[in-house]
Write a protein that holds these residues in place. Structure first.
Motif, PDB file in Angstrom:
ATOM      1  N   GLY A  10      43.381  36.754  35.513  1.00 20.81           N
ATOM      2  CA  GLY A  10      43.453  37.369  34.190  1.00 20.81           C
ATOM      3  C   GLY A  10      42.480  38.529  34.066  1.00 20.81           C
ATOM      4  N   GLY A  11      41.270  38.340  34.589  1.00 18.54           N
ATOM      5  CA  GLY A  11      40.280  39.406  34.550  1.00 18.54           C
ATOM      6  C   GLY A  11      40.711  40.629  35.327  1.00 18.54           C
ATOM      7  N   MET A  12      41.313  40.415  36.497  1.00 16.10           N
ATOM      8  CA  MET A  12      41.794  41.545  37.302  1.00 16.10           C
ATOM      9  C   MET A  12      42.963  42.244  36.621  1.00 16.10           C
ATOM     10  SD  MET A  12      41.533  39.840  41.124  1.00 16.10           S
ATOM     11  CE  MET A  12      42.086  41.309  41.997  1.00 16.10           C
ATOM     12  N   THR A  13      43.803  41.479  35.937  1.00 24.33           N
ATOM     13  CA  THR A  13      44.917  42.076  35.188  1.00 24.33           C
ATOM     14  C   THR A  13      44.401  43.033  34.123  1.00 24.33           C
ATOM     15  OG1 THR A  13      46.378  40.177  35.556  1.00 24.33           O
ATOM     16  CG2 THR A  13      46.846  41.562  33.639  1.00 24.33           C
ATOM     17  N   LEU A  14      43.362  42.609  33.408  1.00 26.46           N
ATOM     18  CA  LEU A  14      42.797  43.467  32.357  1.00 26.46           C
ATOM     19  C   LEU A  14      42.000  44.622  32.941  1.00 26.46           C
ATOM     20  CD1 LEU A  14      41.596  40.758  29.786  1.00 26.46           C
ATOM     21  CD2 LEU A  14      43.706  42.119  29.747  1.00 26.46           C
ATOM     22  N   ALA A  15      41.244  44.343  34.013  1.00 26.57           N
ATOM     23  CA  ALA A  15      40.398  45.380  34.598  1.00 26.57           C
ATOM     24  C   ALA A  15      41.219  46.519  35.205  1.00 26.57           C
ATOM     25  CB  ALA A  15      39.478  44.764  35.652  1.00 26.57           C
ATOM     26  N   PHE A  16      42.305  46.159  35.888  1.00 26.01           N
ATOM     27  CA  PHE A  16      43.122  47.167  36.575  1.00 26.01           C
ATOM     28  C   PHE A  16      44.372  47.533  35.773  1.00 26.01           C
ATOM     29  CE2 PHE A  16      40.687  45.112  39.948  1.00 26.01           C
ATOM     30  CZ  PHE A  16      40.155  46.210  40.600  1.00 26.01           C
TER      31      PHE A  16
END
Length: 209
Positions: A89-95
């Motif tokens: 989820g964090g990578m989805t938001l970050a990228f």
């Protein structure tokens, strides 16, 4: 007596469905028409994949944080689910790419399958026996078959989620929530039916002297 026999099955079902609480909230927010909302003097967008991902992360932290506060512990599977949610989820938001979130369900399911498979070679009991053995008495071959069934279940769930996510883009969120829920319900019902036929055998099996 009959109720006592089914308590571990009910507990397993409850644990499975707790995992779906953040997913249901994720689905609701995802389906909303994108809109701006004011909160504490700040403007946030609500609706669509990225705000739904943020809700998924927040609700997962709240759900598993509450469980941790109440029980003073989380099971390994719950830790895995929470960490995977934070990472993917964090990578989805970050990228700003939903591709990372699409990989979450397959990877988590395959890691569960790996854990159940590894228990055949590490330790003296299959993983499902370690989880449910304190409440159920079953012949050892039944525990082995049950563990193999969980391996197959997680492998199929992982593959199904991966296939739908990258083949049917418009339906992958619906399947992530309701398809996974449906497969889980069917599997748990099938497991209950299977166990009901063998619990008596386990109870009458005499321990080795």
């Amino acid at each position: 007596m009959l109720l006592c026999r089914h308590i571990p099955l009910l507990a397993a079902a409850v644990k499975q469905f707790i995992d779906f609480i953040p997913l249901v909230l994720f689905f609701i927010v995802y389906k909303l028409e994108p809109r701006a909302i004011e909160l504490a003097g700040n403007t946030y967008m609500l609706g669509g994949i990225f705000s739904a991902t943020a809700v998924l992360i927040i609700s997962s932290v709240i759900v598993y944080g509450t469980i941790f506060l109440l029980q003073r512990r989380l099971e390994k599977g719950q830790w895995l689910t929470l960490v995977a949610c934070l990472v993917f989820g964090g990578m989805t938001l970050a990228f700003h790419s939903e591709t990372f979130l699409k990989w979450k369900a397959p990877v988590v399911n395959w890691l569960f399958a790996l854990a159940f498979a590894g228990s055949h070679f590490i330790g003296d009991k299959p993983l499902i026996q370690r989880v449910m053995g304190h409440a159920l008495s079953l012949p050892q071959p039944i525990w082995v078959r049950l563990n193999l069934a969980w391996i197959a279940f997680f492998l199929v769930c992982g593959c199904a989620n991966l296939f739908v996510a990258f083949t049917f883009h418009e339906f992958w969120v619906d399947f992530k929530v309701f398809g996974s829920l449906g497969m889980t319900v069917l599997f748990l019902v099938g497991q209950g039916v299977y166990l009901a036929r063998h619990i008596h055998d386990g109870e009458t099996e005499k321990p080795q002297q």
